[in-house]
Motif scaffolding. Structure first.
Motif, PDB file in Angstrom:
ATOM      1  N   THR A 169     -36.940 -48.714  39.612  1.00 37.06           N
ATOM      2  CA  THR A 169     -35.439 -48.640  38.894  1.00 37.06           C
ATOM      3  C   THR A 169     -35.618 -47.746  37.578  1.00 37.06           C
ATOM      4  OG1 THR A 169     -35.596 -50.501  37.157  1.00 37.06           O
ATOM      5  CG2 THR A 169     -34.906 -50.977  39.412  1.00 37.06           C
ATOM      6  N   GLN A 170     -34.414 -47.225  37.140  1.00 33.34           N
ATOM      7  CA  GLN A 170     -34.356 -46.347  36.162  1.00 33.34           C
ATOM      8  C   GLN A 170     -34.844 -47.150  34.953  1.00 33.34           C
ATOM      9  OE1 GLN A 170     -30.224 -45.616  36.473  1.00 33.34           O
ATOM     10  NE2 GLN A 170     -30.467 -44.063  37.841  1.00 33.34           N
ATOM     11  N   GLY A 171     -35.041 -48.300  34.955  1.00 33.07           N
ATOM     12  CA  GLY A 171     -35.350 -48.855  33.551  1.00 33.07           C
ATOM     13  C   GLY A 171     -34.686 -50.420  33.635  1.00 33.07           C
ATOM     14  N   ASN A 172     -35.236 -51.263  32.717  1.00 31.50           N
ATOM     15  CA  ASN A 172     -34.536 -52.397  32.504  1.00 31.50           C
ATOM     16  C   ASN A 172     -33.052 -52.463  32.167  1.00 31.50           C
ATOM     17  OD1 ASN A 172     -36.851 -54.281  33.399  1.00 31.50           O
ATOM     18  ND2 ASN A 172     -37.700 -53.674  31.434  1.00 31.50           N
ATOM     19  N   HIS A 177     -31.107 -50.907  38.127  1.00 30.42           N
ATOM     20  CA  HIS A 177     -31.947 -52.417  38.047  1.00 30.42           C
ATOM     21  C   HIS A 177     -30.605 -53.338  38.470  1.00 30.42           C
ATOM     22  CE1 HIS A 177     -33.334 -55.822  35.378  1.00 30.42           C
ATOM     23  NE2 HIS A 177     -33.492 -55.958  36.617  1.00 30.42           N
ATOM     24  N   LEU A 178     -29.414 -53.351  37.886  1.00 33.41           N
ATOM     25  CA  LEU A 178     -28.425 -54.358  38.232  1.00 33.41           C
ATOM     26  C   LEU A 178     -28.040 -54.127  39.646  1.00 33.41           C
ATOM     27  CD1 LEU A 178     -26.282 -54.156  35.118  1.00 33.41           C
ATOM     28  CD2 LEU A 178     -28.217 -55.520  35.672  1.00 33.41           C
ATOM     29  N   VAL A 194     -39.955 -52.721  39.509  1.00 34.41           N
ATOM     30  CA  VAL A 194     -40.649 -51.819  38.840  1.00 34.41           C
ATOM     31  C   VAL A 194     -40.020 -50.849  38.040  1.00 34.41           C
ATOM     32  CG1 VAL A 194     -42.722 -50.223  39.354  1.00 34.41           C
ATOM     33  CG2 VAL A 194     -42.443 -52.041  40.859  1.00 34.41           C
ATOM     34  N   PRO A 195     -39.855 -51.188  36.886  1.00 33.83           N
ATOM     35  CA  PRO A 195     -38.989 -50.397  35.921  1.00 33.83           C
ATOM     36  C   PRO A 195     -39.580 -49.154  35.352  1.00 33.83           C
ATOM     37  CG  PRO A 195     -39.770 -52.229  34.479  1.00 33.83           C
ATOM     38  CD  PRO A 195     -40.211 -52.289  35.957  1.00 33.83           C
ATOM     39  N   TYR A 196     -38.831 -47.924  35.445  1.00 35.70           N
ATOM     40  CA  TYR A 196     -39.445 -46.634  34.806  1.00 35.70           C
ATOM     41  C   TYR A 196     -38.419 -46.224  33.650  1.00 35.70           C
ATOM     42  CZ  TYR A 196     -42.380 -46.329  38.801  1.00 35.70           C
ATOM     43  OH  TYR A 196     -43.286 -46.444  39.877  1.00 35.70           O
ATOM     44  N   ALA A 202     -39.326 -42.457  38.349  1.00 31.83           N
ATOM     45  CA  ALA A 202     -39.016 -43.220  39.317  1.00 31.83           C
ATOM     46  C   ALA A 202     -39.344 -42.595  40.632  1.00 31.83           C
ATOM     47  CB  ALA A 202     -37.746 -44.126  39.130  1.00 31.83           C
ATOM     48  N   LEU A 203     -38.421 -41.736  40.925  1.00 32.86           N
ATOM     49  CA  LEU A 203     -38.315 -40.958  41.953  1.00 32.86           C
ATOM     50  C   LEU A 203     -39.740 -40.216  42.390  1.00 32.86           C
ATOM     51  CD1 LEU A 203     -34.880 -39.275  41.783  1.00 32.86           C
ATOM     52  CD2 LEU A 203     -35.759 -41.154  43.485  1.00 32.86           C
ATOM     53  N   ASN A 204     -40.419 -39.792  41.307  1.00 37.21           N
ATOM     54  CA  ASN A 204     -41.702 -39.158  41.484  1.00 37.21           C
ATOM     55  C   ASN A 204     -42.820 -40.363  42.108  1.00 37.21           C
ATOM     56  OD1 ASN A 204     -41.049 -36.561  40.629  1.00 37.21           O
ATOM     57  ND2 ASN A 204     -41.652 -36.791  38.524  1.00 37.21           N
ATOM     58  N   ASP A 205     -42.771 -41.280  41.596  1.00 38.96           N
ATOM     59  CA  ASP A 205     -43.682 -42.531  42.239  1.00 38.96           C
ATOM     60  C   ASP A 205     -43.157 -42.948  43.661  1.00 38.96           C
ATOM     61  OD1 ASP A 205     -45.398 -42.574  40.267  1.00 38.96           O
ATOM     62  OD2 ASP A 205     -45.233 -44.283  39.792  1.00 38.96           O
TER      63      ASP A 205
END
Length: 334
Positions: A169-172, A177-178, A194-196, A202-205
């Protein structure tokens, strides 16, 4: 000279009243004068997320247009961290003169105050200006990690292997995430979150195979899909997109599922209404420019625009919608 022919002179009280009335009239005219002259110097737009994602790209498109319109630089500054809270707080504490603005997706504006026990600013005190555009969220997967060809197959796998699928996700607290949480609630599955810090890392991973799936807006993920690096399983629009008629919606499997990321511009609390209206009018003008509309299309974004009041009303609706998801999923952040 007869009394009726005597010159009448104002008493000190009436003279004071006349001066006071003139002063009030001048003060009342000031906001309009300031708005007419605005801006007289460079304007800063704070983006509370990293460079590379739609949250960063979209305001830069408008900043470039406004720089030409206003004859002064409009600079985008990335101030990241804490799901957008750091940049948002900086703008909230800035001078309310229209020279420091915030451009953000939902988290710091309508989500975070439902998640964080204490913020250094009050999101409801920002002055809404405009929503530039709205981008549908979508479910993308790494094809080398996920064998499922569609949403039903993915749900079946998730149910058979609870918590095994990793969801970037883009982050918490972000819409990414939602949206993931909403999917889990409606599909009755469990994934590993897995938050970024933003879409780009996030897309890179995800491309690198370090995570399996992601709910992300199409603005930055679609080029990776077209390049064959990711697979697009479904979009989160109520109906299939005209530009992607062969891509099913998540709602075809989970009726009622809908999620979009939108990108608003707001000003610090107590920014004068006349300045707000000036910025709103100019950004609505930008949204009538074919070049801007073409750029938004490239980002898979639907142009929105409208009045500051319409923006405020939409944001209030979003507060309620995501509050319900947060409550149902029992999401809590420290």
């Amino acid at each position: 000279m007869m009394p009726g022919n005597q010159e009448r002179r104002p008493t000190p009280l009436s003279a004071f009243a006349a001066i006071a009335a003139m002063a009030c009239a001048m003060l009342a005219a000031l906001p309009g004068a300031k708005a007419q002259d605005y801006p007289t110097r460079s304007v800063k737009i704070v983006v509370p997320f990293p460079a590379g994602g739609t949250a960063d790209v979209m305001p830069r498109v408008f900043a470039d247009w406004l720089s030409r319109k206003w004859g002064h630089p409009v600079v985008v500054e990335n101030r990241t961290g804490a799901a957008g809270n750091i940049g948002a707080e900086a703008v909230a504490k800035s001078e309310p003169d229209g020279y420091t603005l915030l451009s953000a997706p939902p988290p710091p504006l309508v989500i975070n105050h439902n998640l964080y026990p204490k913020l250094g600013f009050n999101p409801t005190e920002f002055v809404p200006i405009i929503i530039m555009g709205r981008v549908p969220n979508a479910l993308v997967v790494n094809p080398s990690k996920v064998a499922a060809k569609n949403v039903p197959e993915l749900i079946d796998y998730m149910r058979a292997h609870p918590g095994k699928v990793t969801s970037a996700t883009q982050g918490n607290g972000t819409t990414s995430h939602l949206t993931s949480e909403l999917f889990q609630l409606m599909a009755k599955v469990k994934v590993q979150h897995v938050p970024y810090r933003g879409s780009a890392p996030a897309l890179n991973d995800l491309v690198g195979g370090n995570v399996d799936i992601m709910f992300d807006n199409l603005g930055v993920s679609l080029p990776l899909v077209k390049g064959g690096k990711l697979k697009l399983l479904a979009v989160a629009t109520p109906k299939r997109m005209a530009a992607l008629p062969d891509v099913p919606t998540i709602a075809e499997t989970l009726p009622g599922f809908e999620s979009a990321a939108w990108f608003a511009v707001v000003a610090p609390p107590k920014t004068p209404r006349a300045v707000i209206d000036k910025i709103n009018a100019d950004m609505n003008e930008a949204l009538r420019d074919p070049a801007i509309l073409d750029r938004l299309k490239q980002l898979s974004a639907e142009p929105i625009g409208g009045t500051p009041q319409a923006t405020a009303d939409y944001m209030r609706e979003e507060v309620e919608r995501w509050h319900n998801v947060i409550k149902a999923a029992n999401i809590k952040l420290n």
